[in-house]
Design a protein around this motif. Structure first.
Motif, PDB file in Angstrom:
ATOM      1  N   TRP A  49     -11.991 -55.011  31.128  1.00  0.00           N
ATOM      2  CA  TRP A  49     -11.977 -55.971  32.240  1.00  0.00           C
ATOM      3  C   TRP A  49     -13.005 -57.073  32.062  1.00  0.00           C
ATOM      4  O   TRP A  49     -12.886 -58.142  32.663  1.00  0.00           O
ATOM      5  CB  TRP A  49     -12.178 -55.246  33.583  1.00  0.00           C
ATOM      6  N   THR A  50     -14.043 -56.796  31.240  1.00  0.00           N
ATOM      7  CA  THR A  50     -15.069 -57.831  31.046  1.00  0.00           C
ATOM      8  C   THR A  50     -14.501 -59.043  30.308  1.00  0.00           C
ATOM      9  O   THR A  50     -15.071 -60.111  30.349  1.00  0.00           O
ATOM     10  CB  THR A  50     -16.272 -57.291  30.249  1.00  0.00           C
ATOM     11  N   ARG A  51     -13.351 -58.855  29.626  1.00  0.00           N
ATOM     12  CA  ARG A  51     -12.752 -59.990  28.933  1.00  0.00           C
ATOM     13  C   ARG A  51     -12.302 -61.072  29.925  1.00  0.00           C
ATOM     14  O   ARG A  51     -12.128 -62.224  29.565  1.00  0.00           O
ATOM     15  CB  ARG A  51     -11.597 -59.564  28.047  1.00  0.00           C
ATOM     16  N   LEU A  52     -12.116 -60.694  31.184  1.00  0.00           N
ATOM     17  CA  LEU A  52     -11.736 -61.689  32.186  1.00  0.00           C
ATOM     18  C   LEU A  52     -12.903 -62.602  32.510  1.00  0.00           C
ATOM     19  O   LEU A  52     -12.718 -63.751  32.925  1.00  0.00           O
ATOM     20  CB  LEU A  52     -11.265 -61.001  33.468  1.00  0.00           C
ATOM     21  N   VAL A  53     -14.116 -62.085  32.346  1.00  0.00           N
ATOM     22  CA  VAL A  53     -15.307 -62.908  32.588  1.00  0.00           C
ATOM     23  C   VAL A  53     -15.614 -63.708  31.333  1.00  0.00           C
ATOM     24  O   VAL A  53     -15.701 -64.933  31.363  1.00  0.00           O
ATOM     25  CB  VAL A  53     -16.516 -62.013  32.962  1.00  0.00           C
ATOM     26  N   LYS A  54     -15.771 -63.035  30.228  1.00  0.00           N
ATOM     27  CA  LYS A  54     -16.075 -63.711  28.968  1.00  0.00           C
ATOM     28  C   LYS A  54     -15.700 -62.783  27.820  1.00  0.00           C
ATOM     29  O   LYS A  54     -16.085 -61.615  27.828  1.00  0.00           O
ATOM     30  CB  LYS A  54     -17.565 -64.055  28.907  1.00  0.00           C
ATOM     31  N   LEU A  55     -14.962 -63.327  26.879  1.00  0.00           N
ATOM     32  CA  LEU A  55     -14.602 -62.522  25.710  1.00  0.00           C
ATOM     33  C   LEU A  55     -15.443 -62.987  24.529  1.00  0.00           C
ATOM     34  O   LEU A  55     -15.328 -64.132  24.096  1.00  0.00           O
ATOM     35  CB  LEU A  55     -13.113 -62.697  25.384  1.00  0.00           C
ATOM     36  N   ALA A 106     -16.735 -55.718  20.310  1.00  0.00           N
ATOM     37  CA  ALA A 106     -17.226 -54.671  19.404  1.00  0.00           C
ATOM     38  C   ALA A 106     -17.491 -53.383  20.178  1.00  0.00           C
ATOM     39  O   ALA A 106     -17.126 -52.289  19.725  1.00  0.00           O
ATOM     40  CB  ALA A 106     -18.490 -55.146  18.708  1.00  0.00           C
ATOM     41  N   ILE A 107     -18.090 -53.526  21.364  1.00  0.00           N
ATOM     42  CA  ILE A 107     -18.403 -52.323  22.172  1.00  0.00           C
ATOM     43  C   ILE A 107     -17.103 -51.614  22.583  1.00  0.00           C
ATOM     44  O   ILE A 107     -16.992 -50.389  22.509  1.00  0.00           O
ATOM     45  CB  ILE A 107     -19.252 -52.697  23.409  1.00  0.00           C
ATOM     46  N   ILE A 108     -16.110 -52.425  22.987  1.00  0.00           N
ATOM     47  CA  ILE A 108     -14.812 -51.831  23.387  1.00  0.00           C
ATOM     48  C   ILE A 108     -14.222 -51.050  22.211  1.00  0.00           C
ATOM     49  O   ILE A 108     -13.763 -49.913  22.362  1.00  0.00           O
ATOM     50  CB  ILE A 108     -13.830 -52.948  23.841  1.00  0.00           C
ATOM     51  N   LEU A 109     -14.265 -51.674  21.036  1.00  0.00           N
ATOM     52  CA  LEU A 109     -13.680 -51.016  19.858  1.00  0.00           C
ATOM     53  C   LEU A 109     -14.449 -49.755  19.473  1.00  0.00           C
ATOM     54  O   LEU A 109     -13.851 -48.765  19.049  1.00  0.00           O
ATOM     55  CB  LEU A 109     -13.640 -51.993  18.679  1.00  0.00           C
ATOM     56  N   VAL A 110     -15.776 -49.801  19.646  1.00  0.00           N
ATOM     57  CA  VAL A 110     -16.586 -48.610  19.324  1.00  0.00           C
ATOM     58  C   VAL A 110     -16.164 -47.453  20.223  1.00  0.00           C
ATOM     59  O   VAL A 110     -15.931 -46.331  19.750  1.00  0.00           O
ATOM     60  CB  VAL A 110     -18.098 -48.915  19.481  1.00  0.00           C
ATOM     61  N   PHE A 111     -16.021 -47.724  21.527  1.00  0.00           N
ATOM     62  CA  PHE A 111     -15.608 -46.650  22.447  1.00  0.00           C
ATOM     63  C   PHE A 111     -14.179 -46.186  22.143  1.00  0.00           C
ATOM     64  O   PHE A 111     -13.886 -44.987  22.180  1.00  0.00           O
ATOM     65  CB  PHE A 111     -15.737 -47.115  23.903  1.00  0.00           C
ATOM     66  N   GLY A 112     -13.316 -47.150  21.835  1.00  0.00           N
ATOM     67  CA  GLY A 112     -11.929 -46.801  21.496  1.00  0.00           C
ATOM     68  C   GLY A 112     -11.883 -45.908  20.256  1.00  0.00           C
ATOM     69  O   GLY A 112     -11.186 -44.879  20.235  1.00  0.00           O
TER      70      GLY A 112
END
Lengths: 291, 429
Positions: A24-30, A36-42
């Motif tokens: 959801w943070t991509r709606l604020v700023k991608l 990278a953090i999203i991918l690490v958790f994924g």
């Protein structure tokens, strides 16, 4: 790597839940950092889930697709995560996580309620039929998991189509973190997802029926009036109807396809998960009705 | 450093003035370089001439060789046969750091009519290339223009100054039509009317791969001209409904005083066209298509100027927000450029001074050690270190003064004074 043997359902559920929250943070700023953090958790969740499935397979001495309904649902979620990670790596702007991660979370949460006991038909072991049953069961489970995986992809694509269609109808400019493919491409992908998934589901159903007939004389009997089988049949008929309409209609309206696919897939997901949960023994009344 | 620019741009001069002062072809520019070089032989020269600006950059070793504002104005006057008084007040001038900053701003598109537009850096590169081809460049202009190209790249990559489309046609095609269609080479475009904005839209559609263009206009001559220019075909205006049904993209720019297509008419069109997606760009004012068409038909996407202007304005505002960041980069790069240039100017003097004094030190130390033969190695080292320290301390104030002066510009006076005071001989470098 011994810690991987202690992985439980909650570990990867939590990882994917955090990845979904961060999406959801991509709606604020991608930017590169949050991506990278999203991918690490994924990836962490994916590794944990893989380890969990391998551990389970080792415990039951069966492949994850066959060992239980619990594992089958997790394999389906695992496939979705594989698609999510692959697409996220090749297209940083496509917000696939916002659509596919909720589906993954629902699948994992459902697996929690579904029986993890080994499947009695596959576990049944008169040696001369064991391999035949296993092979047919493997084919049946594989076709169903890919067919359902395809339906989930179609579900996600339909949602994307409708969001993009709405944006264009309302003349809203594109958002940096929400770059969807164009409508023409989404419609084409959606159509093909359904066209590929339905034959897989059909073959999965057919092998299931064949398997039931074969094991009728050699193992635990399978009741064709089992509500799970009946509802699966209805769902299959519905999907075949959608498939026939898609193939027959020369130029079907893409938005109509999207809505139909969305509702059909939602129905598939709800019935599939609902039946698995009910059949998993959560509701004794349902279990007694089955038997 | 002696860099200056004499220029007029869209802010200082009207279009008719800029048109008269512009250099329209490479041949004309080559002649201009020939004249400029003969008039200002000591100067390096680069001329930047676009539809929005005409700028003459000059750089030379000595300040007294720099062309004046008046001299450049007279050059323009003689070359283009335009009276000086017609434009001299529109010609601006900047020197030294201001001139460097100005070029960096121009190349980064901060000085453009459309903020962040990408063409200007290509125009600056072309101008620099032509100056090189005409052998008008030297070390200073080479460094300056290479720096400008580098700064422009930095601004583009480190800010969002060039992001988002800001013209109606580019937003229509780039932000919306491309969100509907996957490809354009199999799409049919219908142009109704033959206005300027239709042309601009066709240009963007052509870039996307459109090959089939149908033009329908009440005035057949104008339709034919447009069709000829863009490789389209003209169809009679009374067959409009048929072509509305056949088209995937419709661009309308008629001067009609009321909508020419209402919901009822378009419903008939849709019966013929089926449910395929249609993108309608209504550039007419007043509008050519009834806005209710957008809601009445599912796969029809109708946009008018106001719808697109909102996106343009949003993108413009986003670009304006980036100006401060771009200015910071330009300031940093200007300082770096000036530092490099001044260092190059003062470097030889500093090096020469150090060498001279160290030669003297070496001679004196050798003479002293020859006389005092009973010194131990440790004593010799201590003496050498002491003398070295004395020399460094004596050199420190003049070198610091030179560095301080260099922050303000090439310290020609101080460099000459040091050469004379310390006997450094004729000009090096």
């Amino acid at each position: 790597m011994s810690f991987l043997t202690h992985v439980n359902l909650f570990c990867f559920f939590a990882s994917f839940a955090v990845a979904f929250g961060l999406e959801w943070t991509r709606l604020v700023k991608l930017n590169t950092l949050n991506r990278a953090i999203i991918l690490v958790f994924g990836c962490a969740g994916f590794v944990a889930q893989t380890a969990y499935l391998l551990n389970r397979s080792g415990q039951t001495n069966l492949p994850p697709l066959l060992s239980s309904n619990h594992d089958w649902l997790l394999v389906l979620a695992w496939l979705c995560i594989l698609i999510y990670l692959f697409v996220s790596c090749i297209d940083r702007n496509l917000p696939i996580g916002l659509f596919i991660l909720p589906v993954v979370l629902v699948l994992i949460a459902s697996a929690w309620f579904v029986s993890a006991a080994p499947n009695p038909r596959v576990a049944f072991d008169p040696s001369e039929v064991k391999n035949v049953v296993r092979n047919w069961a493997m084919l049946h489970a594989t076709l169903l998991v890919f067919g359902n995986g395809g339906m989930l992809v179609a579900f996600v694509l339909s949602m994307m189509y409708l969001v993009q269609h709405r944006r264009l109808k309302h003349k809203q400019p594109g958002h940096e973190g929400l770059a969807f493919p164009n409508l023409e491409r989404l419609a084409r992908w959606n159509r093909w997802s359904v066209i590929i998934s339905v034959p897989l589901l059909t073959l999965g159903m057919a092998t299931g029926v064949g398997l039931a007939l074969y094991t009728r004389d050699n193992g635990p009997t399978l009741n064709l009036s089992d509500p799970v089988i009946l509802v699966d049949g209805v769902v299959w008929l519905l999907m075949v109807g959608l498939f026939a309409w898609l193939v027959k209609t020369e130029r079907p309206p893409a938005r109509q396809i999207a809505w139909l696919t969305l509702w059909s897939c939602a129905f598939v997901i709800v019935t599939m998960i609902g039946l698995q949960v009910l059949a998993g023994g959560v509701h004794p009344a349902f279990e007694s009705w089955r038997s | 450093m002696n860099v200056q620019v004499v220029y007029c741009n869209h802010q200082s001069a009207k279009l008719d003035v800029r048109e008269r002062l512009a250099f329209s072809s490479p041949d004309q520019l080559a002649r201009a370089y020939q004249e400029l070089r003969s008039t200002f032989p000591q100067s390096e020269l680069v001329v930047v001439s676009t539809c929005n600006r005409v700028e003459v950059y000059t750089a030379q070793e000595s300040p007294q060789d720099a062309p004046t504002h008046r001299q450049i104005a007279e050059f323009f006057s003689q070359f283009h046969h335009v009276p000086v008084d017609d434009f001299v007040d529109d010609l601006l001038q900047a020197h030294g750091p201001e001139a460097v900053r100005h070029l960096f701003r121009v190349a980064s598109s901060l000085d453009s009519m459309v903020l962040g537009e990408p063409q200007i850096v290509s125009q600056v590169k072309d101008a620099y290339r032509l100056a090189q081809e005409n052998e008008a460049c030297g070390w200073l202009t080479n460094t300056l223009f290479q720096g400008a190209i580098r700064v422009s790249a930095r601004v583009r990559s480190e800010t969002k100054l060039a992001e988002g489309r800001v013209s109606i046609a580019s937003v229509a095609v780039g932000d919306f039509a491309r969100s509907i269609f996957d490809r354009f080479d199999d799409k049919r475009v219908l142009i109704i009317g033959a206005g300027e904005m239709a042309e601009e839209t066709i240009r963007y559609l052509k870039e996307e791969g459109v090959s089939e263009i149908v033009v329908s206009n009440r005035s057949v001559e104008r339709a034919q001209r447009l069709a000829l220019e863009w490789g389209g075909v003209v169809k009679p205006f009374d067959q409009l409904d048929q072509w509305l049904a056949e088209a995937d993209v419709i661009v309308s720019t008629t001067g009609a005083d009321r909508p020419i297509v209402d919901v009822a008419r378009f419903a008939k069109v849709r019966r013929a066209s089926g449910t395929k997606p249609v993108f309608i760009l209504d550039l007419g004012a007043p509008r050519d298509f009834d806005p209710a068409i957008n809601t009445a038909f599912d796969n029809v996407f109708l946009y008018d100027i106001d719808d697109l202007e909102a996106t343009c304005e949003q993108n413009r505002k986003a670009r304006v927000k980036e100006i401060d960041r771009a200015n910071l980069i330009i300031e940093e790069e200007t300082n770096r450029f000036l530092h490099d240039v001044y260092h190059r100017a003062t470097g030889p003097v500093i090096k020469r001074l150090r060498e001279e004094w160290h030669d003297i030190r070496q001679q004196e130390v050798s003479r002293l050690f020859a006389k005092l033969s009973n010194l131990t190695d440790k004593d010799r080292q201590e003496i050498e270190k002491s003398i070295e320290r004395i020399i460094n301390k004596l050199l420190h104030p003049p070198l610091e003064a030179l560095r301080d002066e260099a922050q303000q510009g090439t310290p020609h006076g101080l460099i000459d004074a040091m050469r004379r005071l310390f006997g450094l001989g004729e000009k090096s470098n």
